[in-house]
Design an enzyme around this catalytic site. Structure first.
Site, PDB file in Angstrom:
ATOM      1  N   GLU A  76       0.780  -1.138  -0.023  1.00  0.00           N
ATOM      2  CA  GLU A  76      -0.065  -0.070  -0.272  1.00  0.00           C
ATOM      3  C   GLU A  76       0.762   1.181  -0.031  1.00  0.00           C
ATOM      4  O   GLU A  76       1.950   1.240   0.762  1.00  0.00           O
ATOM      5  CB  GLU A  76      -0.833  -0.192   1.462  1.00  0.00           C
ATOM      6  CG  GLU A  76      -2.274   0.297   1.032  1.00  0.00           C
ATOM      7  CD  GLU A  76      -3.115  -0.608   0.317  1.00  0.00           C
ATOM      8  OE1 GLU A  76      -3.069  -0.299  -1.067  1.00  0.00           O
ATOM      9  OE2 GLU A  76      -3.680  -1.682   0.419  1.00  0.00           O
ATOM     10  N   HIS A  77       0.569   2.039  -0.778  1.00  0.00           N
ATOM     11  CA  HIS A  77       1.276   3.225  -0.927  1.00  0.00           C
ATOM     12  C   HIS A  77       2.880   3.070  -1.435  1.00  0.00           C
ATOM     13  O   HIS A  77       3.647   3.961  -1.393  1.00  0.00           O
ATOM     14  CB  HIS A  77       1.146   4.090   0.153  1.00  0.00           C
ATOM     15  CG  HIS A  77       0.091   4.850   0.510  1.00  0.00           C
ATOM     16  ND1 HIS A  77      -0.301   6.206  -0.025  1.00  0.00           N
ATOM     17  CD2 HIS A  77      -0.903   4.514   1.368  1.00  0.00           C
ATOM     18  CE1 HIS A  77      -1.669   6.156   0.549  1.00  0.00           C
ATOM     19  NE2 HIS A  77      -1.913   5.140   1.348  1.00  0.00           N
ATOM     20  N   THR A  78       2.746   1.734  -2.104  1.00  0.00           N
ATOM     21  CA  THR A  78       4.163   1.607  -2.792  1.00  0.00           C
ATOM     22  C   THR A  78       4.197   1.936  -4.221  1.00  0.00           C
ATOM     23  O   THR A  78       5.356   1.929  -4.837  1.00  0.00           O
ATOM     24  CB  THR A  78       4.398   0.212  -2.455  1.00  0.00           C
ATOM     25  OG1 THR A  78       3.129  -0.509  -2.942  1.00  0.00           O
ATOM     26  CG2 THR A  78       4.799  -0.181  -1.282  1.00  0.00           C
ATOM     27  N   SER A 118     -25.919   9.032 -15.393  1.00  0.00           N
ATOM     28  CA  SER A 118     -25.839   8.277 -14.321  1.00  0.00           C
ATOM     29  C   SER A 118     -27.006   7.782 -13.538  1.00  0.00           C
ATOM     30  O   SER A 118     -27.437   8.641 -12.867  1.00  0.00           O
ATOM     31  CB  SER A 118     -24.755   9.031 -13.362  1.00  0.00           C
ATOM     32  OG  SER A 118     -24.668   8.331 -11.959  1.00  0.00           O
ATOM     33  N   LEU A 122     -12.183   0.942  -2.653  1.00  0.00           N
ATOM     34  CA  LEU A 122     -12.443  -0.458  -3.740  1.00  0.00           C
ATOM     35  C   LEU A 122     -12.373   0.227  -4.989  1.00  0.00           C
ATOM     36  O   LEU A 122     -12.455  -0.477  -5.861  1.00  0.00           O
ATOM     37  CB  LEU A 122     -13.513  -0.987  -3.249  1.00  0.00           C
ATOM     38  CG  LEU A 122     -13.939  -1.448  -2.139  1.00  0.00           C
ATOM     39  CD1 LEU A 122     -15.350  -2.402  -1.793  1.00  0.00           C
ATOM     40  CD2 LEU A 122     -12.690  -2.335  -1.626  1.00  0.00           C
ATOM     41  N   GLU A 128      -7.341  10.924 -13.283  1.00  0.00           N
ATOM     42  CA  GLU A 128      -7.293  11.269 -11.762  1.00  0.00           C
ATOM     43  C   GLU A 128      -6.262  12.696 -11.586  1.00  0.00           C
ATOM     44  O   GLU A 128      -6.652  13.541 -10.951  1.00  0.00           O
ATOM     45  CB  GLU A 128      -6.770  10.209 -10.919  1.00  0.00           C
ATOM     46  CG  GLU A 128      -7.531   9.086 -10.892  1.00  0.00           C
ATOM     47  CD  GLU A 128      -8.800   9.033 -10.051  1.00  0.00           C
ATOM     48  OE1 GLU A 128      -8.838  10.204  -9.220  1.00  0.00           O
ATOM     49  OE2 GLU A 128      -9.637   8.100 -10.127  1.00  0.00           O
ATOM     50  N   ASP A 172      -4.663   0.999  -9.286  1.00  0.00           N
ATOM     51  CA  ASP A 172      -6.072   0.911  -9.199  1.00  0.00           C
ATOM     52  C   ASP A 172      -6.522   0.509 -10.584  1.00  0.00           C
ATOM     53  O   ASP A 172      -7.282  -0.320 -10.931  1.00  0.00           O
ATOM     54  CB  ASP A 172      -6.641   2.116  -8.651  1.00  0.00           C
ATOM     55  CG  ASP A 172      -6.282   2.142  -7.134  1.00  0.00           C
ATOM     56  OD1 ASP A 172      -5.921   1.300  -6.639  1.00  0.00           O
ATOM     57  OD2 ASP A 172      -6.830   3.263  -6.811  1.00  0.00           O
ATOM     58  N   TYR A 223      -4.094  12.411   0.617  1.00  0.00           N
ATOM     59  CA  TYR A 223      -3.105  11.431  -0.092  1.00  0.00           C
ATOM     60  C   TYR A 223      -1.830  12.359  -0.797  1.00  0.00           C
ATOM     61  O   TYR A 223      -0.756  11.733  -0.956  1.00  0.00           O
ATOM     62  CB  TYR A 223      -3.810  10.818  -1.335  1.00  0.00           C
ATOM     63  CG  TYR A 223      -3.550   9.918  -2.098  1.00  0.00           C
ATOM     64  CD1 TYR A 223      -3.424   8.456  -1.856  1.00  0.00           C
ATOM     65  CD2 TYR A 223      -2.991  10.163  -3.224  1.00  0.00           C
ATOM     66  CE1 TYR A 223      -2.918   7.697  -2.557  1.00  0.00           C
ATOM     67  CE2 TYR A 223      -2.241   9.329  -4.192  1.00  0.00           C
ATOM     68  CZ  TYR A 223      -2.364   7.867  -3.834  1.00  0.00           C
ATOM     69  OH  TYR A 223      -1.892   7.199  -4.688  1.00  0.00           O
TER      70      TYR A 223
HETATM   71  C1  GLA Z   1      -5.318   4.791  -4.017  1.00  0.00           C
HETATM   72  C2  GLA Z   1      -4.247   5.231  -5.008  1.00  0.00           C
HETATM   73  C3  GLA Z   1      -3.298   4.196  -5.573  1.00  0.00           C
HETATM   74  C4  GLA Z   1      -2.569   3.716  -4.435  1.00  0.00           C
HETATM   75  C5  GLA Z   1      -3.220   3.414  -3.139  1.00  0.00           C
HETATM   76  C6  GLA Z   1      -2.760   3.136  -1.922  1.00  0.00           C
HETATM   77  O1  GLA Z   1      -5.991   3.797  -3.918  1.00  0.00           O
HETATM   78  O2  GLA Z   1      -5.202   5.482  -6.184  1.00  0.00           O
HETATM   79  O3  GLA Z   1      -2.658   4.516  -6.664  1.00  0.00           O
HETATM   80  O4  GLA Z   1      -1.367   4.487  -4.303  1.00  0.00           O
HETATM   81  O5  GLA Z   1      -4.334   4.447  -2.767  1.00  0.00           O
HETATM   82  O6  GLA Z   1      -1.731   1.925  -2.093  1.00  0.00           O
END
Ligand code: GLA
Length: 380
Positions: free
Chosen positions: A31-33, A65, A121, A156, A168, A218
């Site tokens: 995560e956050h890698t 939508s 998600l 994004e 994601d 973030y």
């Molecule tokens: C969000 C971001 C991803 C990733 C995660 C953390 O989902 O969109 O790119 O950085 O956070 O792992």
């Protein structure tokens, strides 16, 4: 969902179009890698965004939508950016496709989804990937699947203000039933991992907490990591991302960067190693180690990276008390879900107690989603 979309499409535009879908994702560990050039270990899930689409021969997109009960019409020039966020995702995908030389003209579309919003998600990646994939097919563009993921990521960055990594959108586009994917976010090499932990279940507990400032927080985390990497690079020029740095190199610059940036980088360097340890453990079928790494990730995300919250820490502690094999906050953090690796025989008691205790403390039950690893972007 498909029938409902078809009904609304018929009513709104008449006739019918082609159907496309793409999925939300989970992430086992890492995560956050992604924006630090490290590994991630995601899989697409059986919750998706679905869209019916038909070219309309104009230069306008007309979109409805179902989930937002909102209609929006927009052109395809930069100045035409719609105000509604859900429509801006579609607009961004169109613009980013054009920037890559792809053809995009007007279309009519109706969309709906069952990826819970704000639960970590990746409902937005599912939306972006659906349209990136659909536009590529419908206009006969020959953009490769990695670039389709990049189209979502750039959407994004450039249209939604989130400086996210590639995980994601990658997972949403490339997902494969019953498989997780180990992606090296620096080289973009990836490998499918059949994932069927016999005797265990993967379950998500949704705290239903959504933080307003999640995207700016973030972006701030990412900036801290980049700052730490830049300090290390001054001594070790080969360091492009934090993933290139040794733990000791981070120690060397401790006095040169803000204490907060040091903690963020400390978490990331630990997490980079944990992903590799989890891969080794999975190959041995050693789920106890996988689970222990998940707990360590939670600790790091809570105390060093500071992206957990009271509700998620509560769910994590409860998992430990119930002897759940692994548990941690998943995704970007700041609310959303914990992901839990639970032995089948403990599952019922854990879920029942988590609902009860959480409701007693926070006034509502967490939502429970059993994870089913599924396919990513597709034409239906
Ligand atoms: C969000 C971001 C991803 C990733 C995660 C953390 O989902 O969109 O790119 O950085 O956070 O792992």
């Amino acid at each position: 969902m498909k029938t409902r979309i078809a009904e609304v499409f018929q009513k709104q535009f008449g006739g019918e179009g082609a159907f496309f879908a793409s999925s939300g994702r989970i992430n086992l560990i890492g995560e956050h890698t992604d924006y630090n050039g490290g590994y991630v270990f995601p899989g697409a899930i059986d919750k998706c965004l679905m869209a019916e689409i038909r070219l309309n021969g104009t230069d306008k997109v007309r979109a409805f939508s179902i989930d937002c009960d909102d209609y929006c019409e927009f052109g395809l020039e930069e100045a035409d950016k719609p105000a509604a966020l859900w429509a801006r995702y579609i607009f961004g995908v169109c613009r980013e496709t054009r920037k890559r030389g792809g053809k995009v003209e007007g279309f009519d579309t109706v969309l709906a989804g069952d990826v819970p919003l704000g639960a970590g998600l990746s409902s937005s990646a599912a939306l972006e990937s659906t349209y990136a994939f659909a536009i590529n097919e419908l206009f006969g563009n020959k953009i490769g699947s990695f670039e389709l993921a990049r189209i979502g990521q750039s959407t994004e960055h450039n249209y939604c203000g989130v400086n996210c990594g590639i995980m994601d959108q990658f997972a949403s586009v490339h997902g494969k039933k019953d498989n997780l994917m180990l992606l090296n976010c620096k080289t973009l090499e990836y490998k499918y991992y059949p994932f069927n932990p016999v005797g265990y279940k993967l379950v998500l507990l949704d705290s239903c907490v959504k933080h307003e400032l999640a995207s700016s927080a973030y972006n701030k985390r990412r900036a801290s990591c980049e700052n730490a990497a830049a300090a290390i690079r001054r001594r070790h020029p080969e360091v492009e991302f934090l993933s290139d740095a040794h733990r000791l190199w981070l120690e060397e610059v401790k006095g040169e960067i803000p204490a907060e940036d040091f903690l963020r980088a400390e978490y990331v360097i630990g997490e980079l190693q944990r992903v590799l340890d989890v891969c080794d453990a999975l190959e041995r079928g050693d789920y106890e180690t996988v689970g222990e790494m998940m707990y360590q990730t939670h600790f790091g995300m809570s105390k060093l990276y500071e992206v957990s919250c009271e509700e998620l820490d509560f769910l994590n502690r409860l998992a430990r008390l119930h002897g759940v094999t692994g548990s941690r906050v998943m995704g970007g953090g700041f609310g959303g879900c914990t992901i839990n690796l639970v032995k089948e025989e403990l599952y019922d008691a854990f879920i029942a107690d988590a609902k009860k205790q959480f409701a007693a403390k926070f006034g509502h039950e967490p939502k429970v989603y059993d994870v089913v690893i599924s396919d990513g972007a597709r034409r239906l």
